[in-house]
Design a protein around this motif. Structure first.
Motif, mmCIF file in Angstrom:
data_model
loop_
_atom_site.group_PDB
_atom_site.id
_atom_site.type_symbol
_atom_site.label_atom_id
_atom_site.label_comp_id
_atom_site.label_asym_id
_atom_site.label_seq_id
_atom_site.Cartn_x
_atom_site.Cartn_y
_atom_site.Cartn_z
ATOM 1 N N MET A 124 0.832 -1.202 0.000
ATOM 2 C CA MET A 124 0.000 0.000 0.000
ATOM 3 C C MET A 124 0.872 1.260 0.000
ATOM 4 O O MET A 124 0.625 2.196 -0.770
ATOM 5 N N PHE A 125 1.895 1.289 0.864
ATOM 6 C CA PHE A 125 2.763 2.465 0.925
ATOM 7 C C PHE A 125 3.547 2.638 -0.373
ATOM 8 O O PHE A 125 3.760 3.765 -0.834
ATOM 9 N N SER A 126 3.943 1.572 -0.994
ATOM 10 C CA SER A 126 4.660 1.654 -2.265
ATOM 11 C C SER A 126 3.752 2.234 -3.352
ATOM 12 O O SER A 126 4.160 3.123 -4.105
ATOM 13 N N LYS A 127 2.536 1.736 -3.404
ATOM 14 C CA LYS A 127 1.589 2.246 -4.409
ATOM 15 C C LYS A 127 1.204 3.697 -4.124
ATOM 16 O O LYS A 127 1.057 4.505 -5.043
ATOM 17 N N MET A 128 1.051 4.034 -2.843
ATOM 18 C CA MET A 128 0.735 5.417 -2.475
ATOM 19 C C MET A 128 1.887 6.341 -2.843
ATOM 20 O O MET A 128 1.677 7.450 -3.345
ATOM 21 N N ALA A 129 3.123 5.870 -2.636
ATOM 22 C CA ALA A 129 4.302 6.668 -3.003
ATOM 23 C C ALA A 129 4.347 6.867 -4.512
ATOM 24 O O ALA A 129 4.636 7.979 -4.990
ATOM 25 N N THR A 130 4.030 5.817 -5.246
ATOM 26 C CA THR A 130 4.018 5.930 -6.711
ATOM 27 C C THR A 130 2.950 6.928 -7.155
ATOM 28 O O THR A 130 3.196 7.778 -8.019
ATOM 29 N N TYR A 131 1.790 6.837 -6.541
ATOM 30 C CA TYR A 131 0.686 7.755 -6.875
ATOM 31 C C TYR A 131 1.064 9.199 -6.567
ATOM 32 O O TYR A 131 0.893 10.097 -7.404
ATOM 33 N N LEU A 132 1.585 9.430 -5.356
ATOM 34 C CA LEU A 132 1.958 10.800 -4.966
ATOM 35 C C LEU A 132 3.097 11.330 -5.830
ATOM 36 O O LEU A 132 3.117 12.510 -6.183
ATOM 37 N N THR A 133 4.036 10.465 -6.190
ATOM 38 C CA THR A 133 5.122 10.884 -7.078
ATOM 39 C C THR A 133 4.560 11.316 -8.425
ATOM 40 O O THR A 133 4.964 12.342 -8.989
ATOM 41 N N GLY A 134 3.601 10.553 -8.933
ATOM 42 C CA GLY A 134 2.958 10.922 -10.197
ATOM 43 C C GLY A 134 2.224 12.242 -10.091
ATOM 44 O O GLY A 134 2.308 13.088 -10.997
ATOM 45 N N GLU A 135 1.498 12.444 -9.007
ATOM 46 C CA GLU A 135 0.774 13.703 -8.813
ATOM 47 C C GLU A 135 1.742 14.885 -8.729
ATOM 48 O O GLU A 135 1.517 15.930 -9.350
ATOM 49 N N LEU A 136 2.818 14.714 -7.966
ATOM 50 C CA LEU A 136 3.796 15.801 -7.825
ATOM 51 C C LEU A 136 4.517 16.058 -9.146
ATOM 52 O O LEU A 136 4.801 17.215 -9.491
ATOM 53 N N THR A 137 4.788 15.003 -9.893
ATOM 54 C CA THR A 137 5.439 15.172 -11.200
ATOM 55 C C THR A 137 4.515 15.931 -12.147
ATOM 56 O O THR A 137 4.959 16.840 -12.863
ATOM 57 N N ALA A 138 3.231 15.568 -12.137
ATOM 58 C CA ALA A 138 2.275 16.271 -13.005
ATOM 59 C C ALA A 138 2.180 17.743 -12.625
ATOM 60 O O ALA A 138 2.176 18.625 -13.499
ATOM 61 N N THR A 139 2.133 18.021 -11.337
ATOM 62 C CA THR A 139 2.066 19.413 -10.882
ATOM 63 C C THR A 139 3.340 20.166 -11.267
ATOM 64 O O THR A 139 3.277 21.311 -11.729
ATOM 65 N N SER A 140 4.475 19.513 -11.099
ATOM 66 C CA SER A 140 5.755 20.124 -11.480
ATOM 67 C C SER A 140 5.781 20.426 -12.975
ATOM 68 O O SER A 140 6.226 21.510 -13.394
ATOM 69 N N GLU A 141 5.315 19.479 -13.780
ATOM 70 C CA GLU A 141 5.269 19.695 -15.231
ATOM 71 C C GLU A 141 4.330 20.848 -15.585
ATOM 72 O O GLU A 141 4.622 21.640 -16.493
ATOM 73 N N ASP A 142 3.210 20.952 -14.871
ATOM 74 C CA ASP A 142 2.294 22.077 -15.107
ATOM 75 C C ASP A 142 2.986 23.408 -14.827
ATOM 76 O O ASP A 142 2.852 24.367 -15.593
ATOM 77 N N TYR A 143 3.739 23.457 -13.729
ATOM 78 C CA TYR A 143 4.444 24.695 -13.403
ATOM 79 C C TYR A 143 5.537 25.009 -14.420
ATOM 80 O O TYR A 143 5.762 26.165 -14.775
ATOM 81 N N LYS A 144 6.214 23.980 -14.913
ATOM 82 C CA LYS A 144 7.228 24.206 -15.946
ATOM 83 C C LYS A 144 6.584 24.736 -17.221
ATOM 84 O O LYS A 144 7.121 25.638 -17.876
#
Length: 141
Positions: free
Chosen positions: A43-63
């Motif tokens: 669960m923590f691994s999948k949650m980390a993957t999900y949050l990493t994806g969300e943060l990456t998407a947000t970072s890409e939006d800001y870029k």
């Protein structure tokens, strides 16, 4: 039937075997400790993957927004340069017009004088025709 279902567990099991519509309850068992640990890690691994994806998407939006802002800034600088050139050319045209203004006034004055001469010529022509008509009239006599 209700009385038999309320009886001892053996009676309930017999009813369950006889009647397929009645379900029997099973005792809930807790999974082994190792399974819980593995499930938590998963669960923590999948949650980390999900949050990493969300943060990456947000970072890409800001870029993307940053790049859009840079391009917009460059466009505004180009528009500023164009406006400065237009302003400079307009000032040059105004200076040239001011330099030509005396000549334009002279042209207007000459045009007015030519119009006045033209009117005088028409009047003179009309007067000469009248004189010619009078002269012909006098000559006939």
């Amino acid at each position: 039937m209700a009385t038999a279902a309320e009886g001892p567990p053996e009676a309930r099991m017999q009813i369950g075997k006889q009647d397929p519509a009645v379900e029997t309850a099973e005792e809930a068992t807790e999974p082994a400790e190792a399974d819980i640990n593995e499930l938590c890690k998963d669960m923590f691994s999948k949650m980390a993957t999900y949050l990493t994806g969300e943060l990456t998407a947000t970072s890409e939006d800001y870029k993307l927004l940053e790049n859009m802002n840079k391009l917009t800034s460059l466009k505004y600088l180009e528009m500023k340069d164009i406006a400065i050139n237009i302003s400079r050319n307009l000032k040059d045209l105004n200076q040239k017009y001011a330099a030509l203004q005396p000549y334009l006034e002279q042209i207007n004055l000459i045009e007015e004088q030519v119009a006045a001469l033209e009117q005088a010529a028409y009047k003179l022509d009309a007067y000469s025709k009248k004189l010619e008509a009078k002269y012909k009239k006098l000559e006939k006599r």
